[in-house]
Enzyme design. Structure first.
Site, mmCIF file in Angstrom:
data_model
loop_
_atom_site.group_PDB
_atom_site.id
_atom_site.type_symbol
_atom_site.label_atom_id
_atom_site.label_comp_id
_atom_site.label_asym_id
_atom_site.label_seq_id
_atom_site.Cartn_x
_atom_site.Cartn_y
_atom_site.Cartn_z
ATOM 1 N N ARG A 117 -22.819 -1.013 -44.607
ATOM 2 C CA ARG A 117 -21.859 -0.633 -43.551
ATOM 3 C C ARG A 117 -22.433 0.603 -42.898
ATOM 4 N NH1 ARG A 117 -16.780 0.041 -46.118
ATOM 5 N NH2 ARG A 117 -17.352 -2.104 -46.632
ATOM 6 N N SER A 170 0.849 -1.170 0.000
ATOM 7 C CA SER A 170 0.000 0.000 0.000
ATOM 8 C C SER A 170 0.891 1.228 0.000
ATOM 9 C CB SER A 170 -0.873 -0.039 1.247
ATOM 10 O OG SER A 170 -1.189 1.260 1.690
#
Lengths: 439, 439, 439, 439
Positions: free
Chosen positions: C308, C269
């Protein structure tokens, strides 16, 4: 027609009465009635019919909705039939289906938020009281599941409170505008009838009658009002969900720091007689898990083509309505959670003892670091963490390192449990104050 | 380490420089530096190191991040090494990784929004100019894909403009708070060092140095600041996406009402030489399609357990950062779209002719209904819709029904194309005004 | 150009090398090369260039991509330049950008899944070994956070194992088809060149060279292959996330039933020296929280217009690629988790004692109900739950109720901890067998 | 209790009868009945009660559900009361609420998918017939909104057909397993009663009676069965949504290539008399827009803690049920769309003429490139694109460039509209064949 949803999968919190199909139908009637009343003021119709929304055949309207793809078309037919001849032609005059449905959904939102104000007010007050009461109750602060450093129950509740306060204020402040633009958002028919000023006045009048915001703009395809509302609902549902998450977690058998004083018939299991499930807390979490997906659909509806898109508008109705339902439900559930919430300081203290003091390592290290430097302090702390009991070990270490008296006192101070921690009182006070202002 | 994303799948809009890894690392350094500077003011350290964020080894930090699960831990190590001995111990003092990363992301947000202000300003101005210029240009209003009633290009653009104005104002007004709470949000270590007032003052000082909001609250696990920001970003990306959607749709070969004046090398295809793809408009749509899923993840992160959840906090980093990227990209793309946007009134008028006048049926019916009643008017209109050309047919019908002169004039009026429609001028003026105020 | 993402926010698991921009560019080159090789077989070109994908200027291609909105256009230019004159004209012949990008993404998926097979194999084996080893280790089964009834660590691990086995098998079995349809999916240009049979043969040849499935169909706008892949990835990431969730939860300070044997520099930590964060488990959860939003975007791309769509195709690139990254990352993280996983039977047994036997109430009640009836049994159990220690209390109750010897034995049996529970051995055996088959 | 949802916002397609609350309640009764019947076979109970699910008080059960957070608890009470004394105690014996609700939802899924088979079969057949009929009907292939190259209506429909076939086959093949594990998934109570073999046999018997898959595993918290089902539903809803999208788009006033032969009262508008809205197509799109958010919530439920999570299980009920509703609705709507679908070849041909031949540029260029080289061909094509009519221009150019006869013929061929294009016939045949096999 069979009803689709009578609440079998959602708790009985009264949300159906507030935002269910009948409530929505009533709101649509209210929109048409407000429009007619405004037309009466404008001199177009002599008076307005006193429609009885409860008398409408919801089933028939729902069934007929499939033809045009929305319920407004059959509703307008029914309302015309229920109106005197002198008025019938003016029903829906200059409106389009979207005006009625969008405005009705906003009206439903206004009513739902209004109805949530009371339970949310109690949640804010109840959490504030508990945060204040537990400002000195120690509890382990946990990060990534590991005990990290001590904090207080009061501060933990204050942060929960903050979430509810902020998201509720945000939700309560969302603008709920009238939709009134006619078929393609030009208001052309009403302008034909009343002129530009007349049509603008009528829009303002309708909004005022419904208690909705009177925007100059139209938002047929500018869906930010719906998205801002929907995301505010989801965020508030999330804050209430976090309340449920914390309570359900605190109530875990192994933690036991929080629980709910459940009544008869609550929290039972179909199989396990000893269980006391924190049901309303669990349901708060469930609601919060459902909100993001619903909000995402609304955000996606920003991509609305033309003057009304072929599907994207329709796709937003149910998610918005469902978010209203979840918000109302969550407000009621949270009210129950806060009312029944019990804190168990014996367990918070006991749990804080599990690491045998190592939970104080951060602050102890910083105190030592001020006189010994960071590297040396870290070394001593690491050694003390290896001992059976951290607090005596680190104090012994300090003695050995000959730290001065004030440092020694401070070391004692930061490794003692109880009382406010850091800024906790300031943070609690601010959260309580904000909550009381938001009620 | 290979870079994961160098922009191959995202357009080169400068977003990487603003919100990419290097920019984030710089923002993290800025947070640590502001904290040290505030400690210097508080008398804890003599001075602050002039770190050169650009000199940090990003790759090494990214690689080392996996140990603790976040990049702050190795960054702090690197910064301590790069600081004078008198200062090194104070680097990150009283902070936790989350303070630095949360604040840095807020700083990144502030910078991204700041950078978007210019292109968004041009979008607002450019759309306002075009909306004004085309306030009399007729175009078919379309609902569910069908021509519904005439509107104007100006109004259509004004509604687009409204979307950008409102969502941008909303985004620009989002509070971007400093995160500074220490390991579990108590600010305990800094209070140990500076006392309650001193620690509070330091928090305010750090916020001021970074230009972030100085909330009293901590929001380690009260994630509404992130959610409010993320949903505001998504909503704004949605409004810009709708601009792209309308432009790409208007540019369809069969519509031809809008297009982009593309430059050399823009809009080309890898296969079809004749094509002129409205690429920036297409990419605006693509960005808007991606935003809801990212925002949903952020909304879900409201359910944050304890003082730092085991994963939910981490899950929000990339979605927030990606939304910042999309927002910056979309602002730049929208700027290009608006700059290159061309309206083709010849095509809007030609398309409006496709229904051979039936597009005027709604308004014609309402005009006739005022003198003939709704039922009779509807019947006449239905008949005229069946004729080859609606306008002469409905006028002939009116003559046959012997409507009065004013009605006849009004009928002529509502079936003539050109000029403002309904409230269009009012709505355009309001949108233009709001846009100019929002710049 | 600055790289956008060099891994600062994602752990260093090698995903960038597998599915990052450079890997994608290489896959695109592989597609173009396979196409050329197939053209050579068909006699169209004399030979194929030995392109060096690593030598391509990724930055330049990414920057040029903005013109046409995708990176294939500039890539084709670069590849033509790098080809001999006799071949240059045939590069990309009959293809469209989408063919190359879709196929390259499928290739990337194939490679990512392939690379995940090893770590996933170790996860399956490792979990199977642990499930087997702990088939008699008792642990509290928990529902809604409450201890409900005893189960075994082995069964819990077997259910986790089942999730990984099933979702991995599902993912590994997903069809990854070649995309090759030309500009609008007709394969017209290649048919012009090679005839119907020739073009069909070429498609099959290209697929075979790339190891992709040779569908007869085209899927430019039939995006189910992408959605099936994307949701399978998300589901597998979810199953691995649940592994992380269980481990991180079991490692909570208050539970202590599981943890990870972390190495030097892991789990640290930035603020709390005593912490041992189960980092890889946490990151597994984080990845699983991100997957649903990405998958949702892909599902939404089913709504693809024309041959498309103007944005929806583009919107799917990054979410698919990000899911591949998360899947690769999660496989590596899970491998680490399983390798380092430790079970602490002392803690599972201790925790099982917290309810002082009430955790046995369900089975005790059922045993008694067989001889005393459900109502009477429930009454006795309820009384025993109120006693300080459930097991002696319920046995005393049984004696008082004069239950027969076998019932008494059975009662003793179901309130004794240790050994298999119910079908646990069957379920574990099945899960282990399935896992070993899936490796 | 007011019903929440009677279909006002969703079309009347019979989904409520199939998957509404009453249907779900019936399915839950079916699960309890199958369990009792299997217990009778095992000799535990003499016979089984013939419960009348329709007679149960749904409202009362829904209201009582809030206490325990799910409807199974009150349902079991009601079923015990409605059972003979000799059987009452065995009702729900060894089950937990989740067994009943999970299995009932799977049963509901089985019934919904079964009910969808007929309309989907007609959709597959109808689309196949139309694809076949229009294999030579020319239409513009469009990419990014621009006409790109000619294709056929038949191929376009075949790709739509492919989407429905593949996603339906996928959905229809999803394993729908029984859930039967008891309180914590160990099946302990049933093993206490029947032994390991007996309990395993009972599980298989119950599954067989319900027509559900008899997995050895339990999936209380291994939610992949739900996720695989939910994402398959969403994908199929997406494929049907694309059908709606294409039809609604083809029916746009400016395109006119497709429309629906609407009946009386269908497609009307509340304001515009001339409109013919393609309502069922629009609703298909709306459903598909809602599916991703619902599926995302299910995917997220993979992260299920313990033996039953505190909320995540609950969060999945409504999204799964809603996806079932949307799937049933979409099947019925698609059936209507395909039955009423009309293709307008006059409009497809007319639209194909808009570019005055430039839509042929790609193929023309490739033909010329074979004899003139790519660069020279591109130059000629670019020049011809600038001419008023591309086809004569490019032929003239070819003459001027003295291309040979076969090339000239081929050039004529690729610039002539009509007949199959490229592999279109092959692709159509394959799609038709697959569809017929999937019915």
């Amino acid at each position: 027609m069979t009803a689709f949803d009578e609440g079998l999968l959602d708790p009985a919190t009264g949300a159906a009465a507030l935002v269910g199909d009948r409530a929505l139908l009533t709101a649509m009637v209210d929109v048409e009635a407000a429009h007619l009343a405004a037309l009466a003021v404008a001199g177009v119709v002599p008076a307005t019919p006193g429609w009885d929304a409860a008398a409408l055949d919801l089933t028939a309207i729902a069934e007929a909705a499939v033809g045009g793809g929305n319920p407004v078309i059959p509703l307008v037919g029914a309302l015309r039939q229920a109106a005197p001849a002198s008025v019938a032609d003016a029903v829906h005059l200059g409106l389009t289906s979207q005006d009625v449905l969008d405005s009705a959904l906003m009206l439903l939102a206004a009513r739902a938020i209004d109805a949530a104000a009371d339970p949310i007010g109690r949640v804010l007050h109840g959490l504030a009281v508990q945060a204040d009461a537990h400002r000195a109750t120690p509890v382990a602060g946990r990060t990534l599941g590991q005990q990290a450093a001590p904090t207080t129950v009061g501060l933990r509740l204050a942060v929960l409170l903050d979430g509810v306060t902020r998201t509720w204020r945000h939700l309560d402040g969302v603008e709920l505008p009238l939709q009134l633009g006619g078929s393609v958002g030009t208001v052309a028919v009403l302008v034909d009838l009343l002129g530009v000023e007349g049509a603008a006045a009528l829009r303002a009048d309708v909004a005022a009658r419904l208690g909705l915001a009177a925007r100059v703009g139209v938002w047929h395809v500018e869906r930010s009002p719906v998205v801002v509302l929907g995301t505010a609902l989801a965020t508030c549902i999330g804050a209430l969900g976090r309340l449920g998450l914390e309570v359900a977690d605190g109530a875990r058998t192994e933690l036991g720091e929080l629980d709910l004083a459940l009544g008869e018939g609550e929290g039972g299991s179909s199989a396990m007689p000893q269980k006391q499930n924190p049901v309303p807390a669990v349901l708060l979490v469930a609601n919060a898990r459902r909100a993001p997906g619903l909000a995402a659909t609304l955000i996606g509806s920003m991509l609305a083509l033309d003057e009304r898109p072929a599907g994207d508008w329709h796709a937003g109705w149910q998610p918005l309505r469902e978010l209203l339902r979840l918000a109302v439900e969550s407000a009621v559930l949270a009210d129950r959670v806060v009312a029944d919430l019990r804190v168990h300081p014996d367990r918070t203290v006991a749990n804080l003892g599990i690491t045998r003091g190592a939970v104080h390592a951060e602050r102890a290290q910083q105190v030592l670091a001020r006189v010994l430097g960071r590297a040396r302090a870290a070394e001593l702390v690491r050694a003390a963490i290896g001992e059976p009991d951290f607090v005596p070990a680190i104090r012994a270490v300090a003695v050995a390192a000959a730290v001065d008296g004030p440092t020694s006192d401070r070391l004692a101070d930061v490794t003692t449990v109880g009382g406010p921690v850091g800024l906790s009182d300031t943070l609690i006070d601010a959260a309580v104050r904000a909550a009381e202002e938001a009620r």
